[in-house]
Design a protein around this motif. Structure first.
Motif, short mmCIF file in Angstrom:
data_model
loop_
_atom_site.label_atom_id
_atom_site.label_comp_id
_atom_site.label_asym_id
_atom_site.label_seq_id
_atom_site.Cartn_x
_atom_site.Cartn_y
_atom_site.Cartn_z
N GLN A 169 -69.49 -46.36 -141.73
CA GLN A 169 -70.91 -46.31 -141.40
C GLN A 169 -71.21 -47.46 -140.46
OE1 GLN A 169 -73.40 -44.07 -142.34
NE2 GLN A 169 -74.65 -45.22 -140.88
N MET A 170 -71.73 -47.13 -139.29
CA MET A 170 -72.00 -48.14 -138.27
C MET A 170 -73.50 -48.19 -137.99
SD MET A 170 -68.82 -47.29 -135.71
CE MET A 170 -69.41 -45.64 -135.34
N ASN A 171 -74.11 -49.31 -138.30
CA ASN A 171 -75.54 -49.52 -138.08
C ASN A 171 -75.76 -50.61 -137.05
OD1 ASN A 171 -76.04 -47.65 -140.15
ND2 ASN A 171 -76.07 -49.25 -141.70
N SER A 172 -76.96 -50.68 -136.53
CA SER A 172 -77.33 -51.70 -135.54
C SER A 172 -76.30 -51.78 -134.42
CB SER A 172 -77.48 -53.07 -136.22
OG SER A 172 -78.43 -53.03 -137.26
N LEU A 173 -75.95 -50.63 -133.90
CA LEU A 173 -74.90 -50.58 -132.89
C LEU A 173 -75.30 -51.29 -131.61
CD1 LEU A 173 -73.68 -46.97 -133.60
CD2 LEU A 173 -72.20 -48.98 -133.52
N LYS A 174 -74.30 -51.89 -130.98
CA LYS A 174 -74.49 -52.65 -129.75
C LYS A 174 -73.62 -52.02 -128.65
CE LYS A 174 -74.76 -56.91 -132.47
NZ LYS A 174 -74.18 -58.27 -132.68
N PRO A 175 -73.98 -52.20 -127.39
CA PRO A 175 -73.14 -51.66 -126.31
C PRO A 175 -71.69 -52.15 -126.41
CG PRO A 175 -75.27 -52.30 -125.44
CD PRO A 175 -75.24 -52.76 -126.88
N GLU A 176 -71.47 -53.34 -126.90
CA GLU A 176 -70.10 -53.87 -127.02
C GLU A 176 -69.30 -53.19 -128.14
OE1 GLU A 176 -72.94 -55.64 -126.97
OE2 GLU A 176 -72.81 -57.41 -128.31
N ASP A 177 -69.94 -52.32 -128.92
CA ASP A 177 -69.22 -51.53 -129.92
C ASP A 177 -68.60 -50.28 -129.30
OD1 ASP A 177 -71.85 -52.30 -132.23
OD2 ASP A 177 -69.84 -53.20 -132.17
N THR A 178 -68.91 -50.02 -128.04
CA THR A 178 -68.35 -48.85 -127.36
C THR A 178 -66.83 -48.93 -127.31
OG1 THR A 178 -70.32 -48.51 -125.98
CG2 THR A 178 -68.23 -47.63 -125.15
N ALA A 179 -66.17 -47.90 -127.83
CA ALA A 179 -64.72 -47.89 -127.91
C ALA A 179 -64.26 -46.55 -128.49
CB ALA A 179 -64.22 -49.02 -128.82
N VAL A 180 -62.96 -46.34 -128.44
CA VAL A 180 -62.35 -45.26 -129.23
C VAL A 180 -61.99 -45.86 -130.58
CG1 VAL A 180 -60.44 -43.64 -129.41
CG2 VAL A 180 -61.46 -44.12 -127.17
N TYR A 181 -62.45 -45.20 -131.63
CA TYR A 181 -62.22 -45.69 -132.99
C TYR A 181 -61.10 -44.88 -133.65
CZ TYR A 181 -66.29 -48.71 -132.82
OH TYR A 181 -67.18 -49.72 -132.50
N SER B 298 -77.36 -45.67 -135.26
CA SER B 298 -76.31 -45.59 -136.28
C SER B 298 -75.44 -44.35 -136.05
CB SER B 298 -76.93 -45.50 -137.68
OG SER B 298 -77.70 -46.64 -137.98
N LEU B 299 -74.21 -44.47 -136.49
CA LEU B 299 -73.27 -43.35 -136.53
C LEU B 299 -72.40 -43.51 -137.76
CD1 LEU B 299 -71.84 -42.96 -132.88
CD2 LEU B 299 -73.25 -41.31 -134.10
N GLY C 29 -54.77 -41.81 -136.69
CA GLY C 29 -55.49 -40.64 -136.19
C GLY C 29 -55.50 -40.62 -134.68
N GLN C 30 -56.12 -39.58 -134.13
CA GLN C 30 -56.12 -39.40 -132.68
C GLN C 30 -57.24 -40.16 -131.99
OE1 GLN C 30 -57.58 -37.37 -134.74
NE2 GLN C 30 -59.53 -36.85 -133.76
N GLY C 31 -58.20 -40.62 -132.75
CA GLY C 31 -59.28 -41.41 -132.20
C GLY C 31 -60.56 -40.62 -132.00
N ALA C 32 -61.68 -41.31 -132.09
CA ALA C 32 -63.01 -40.74 -131.86
C ALA C 32 -63.79 -41.67 -130.95
CB ALA C 32 -63.75 -40.54 -133.18
N GLN C 33 -64.37 -41.10 -129.91
CA GLN C 33 -65.12 -41.92 -128.95
C GLN C 33 -66.51 -42.25 -129.49
OE1 GLN C 33 -64.21 -43.12 -125.70
NE2 GLN C 33 -66.10 -44.28 -126.02
N VAL C 34 -66.85 -43.51 -129.42
CA VAL C 34 -68.20 -43.98 -129.74
C VAL C 34 -68.73 -44.70 -128.51
CG1 VAL C 34 -69.57 -45.57 -131.13
CG2 VAL C 34 -67.80 -44.17 -132.21
N THR C 35 -69.87 -44.24 -128.02
CA THR C 35 -70.49 -44.84 -126.84
C THR C 35 -71.90 -45.27 -127.19
OG1 THR C 35 -69.19 -43.42 -125.37
CG2 THR C 35 -71.11 -44.52 -124.43
N SER D 189 -63.73 -37.77 -137.08
CA SER D 189 -64.88 -37.01 -136.58
C SER D 189 -66.12 -37.89 -136.69
CB SER D 189 -65.06 -35.71 -137.36
OG SER D 189 -65.29 -35.99 -138.73
N GLY D 190 -67.18 -37.46 -136.00
CA GLY D 190 -68.45 -38.16 -136.10
C GLY D 190 -68.78 -39.08 -134.95
N GLY D 191 -67.89 -39.18 -133.98
CA GLY D 191 -68.19 -40.01 -132.82
C GLY D 191 -69.26 -39.38 -131.96
N GLY D 192 -69.72 -40.14 -130.95
CA GLY D 192 -70.72 -39.60 -130.04
C GLY D 192 -71.42 -40.70 -129.27
#
Length: 122
Positions: free
Chosen positions: A82-94, A17-18, A113-119, A7-10
């Motif tokens: 904990q993901m800080n200083s996120l970049k567009p290239e971090d976009t993925a299913v985690y 940060s996410l 797990g089933q994965g969480a989308q981070v965009t 959980s916690g994607g978005g």
């Protein structure tokens, strides 16, 4: 039966940060190492980070070192990313994964797990 639920994607802007969470059930959580992987569209799944059973040792892919932090709470059967200083290239299913030894190879992990989308938008 092992169950890992992320959980916690978005959606977040670049530089933001996410925090991802992964709740585990069905096994003695503290007996397993926990890892995070991600898969971007059209790419293979890649290793992100791993943490040992006690949480005293952590390992990171070079691409996220210094920006991401993996941690765990064995009392809550939960691992975090904990993901800080996120970049567009971090976009993925985690994906979180459970195994017996930290490895960059996804084949070394037993449960997923089933994965969480981070965009990350630019």
């Amino acid at each position: 039966q092992v169950q890992l639920v992320e959980s916690g994607g978005g959606l977040v802007q670049a530089g933001g940060s996410l925090r991802l969470s992964c709740a585990a059930s069905g096994r003695t959580f503290s007996a397993y190492i926990m890892g995070w992987f991600r898969q971007a569209p059209g790419k293979e799944r890649e290793y992100v980070a791993c943490i040992n059973r006690s949480g005293s040792s952590t390992y990171y892919a070079d691409s996220v070192k210094g920006r991401f932090t993996i941690s765990r709470d064995n009392a809550k059967n939960t691992v975090y990313l904990q993901m800080n200083s996120l970049k567009p290239e971090d976009t993925a299913v985690y994906y979180c994964a459970m195994g017996t030894v930290c490895s960059i190879l996804d084949s070394r992990y037993d449960y997923w797990g089933q994965g969480a989308q981070v965009t990350v938008s630019s």
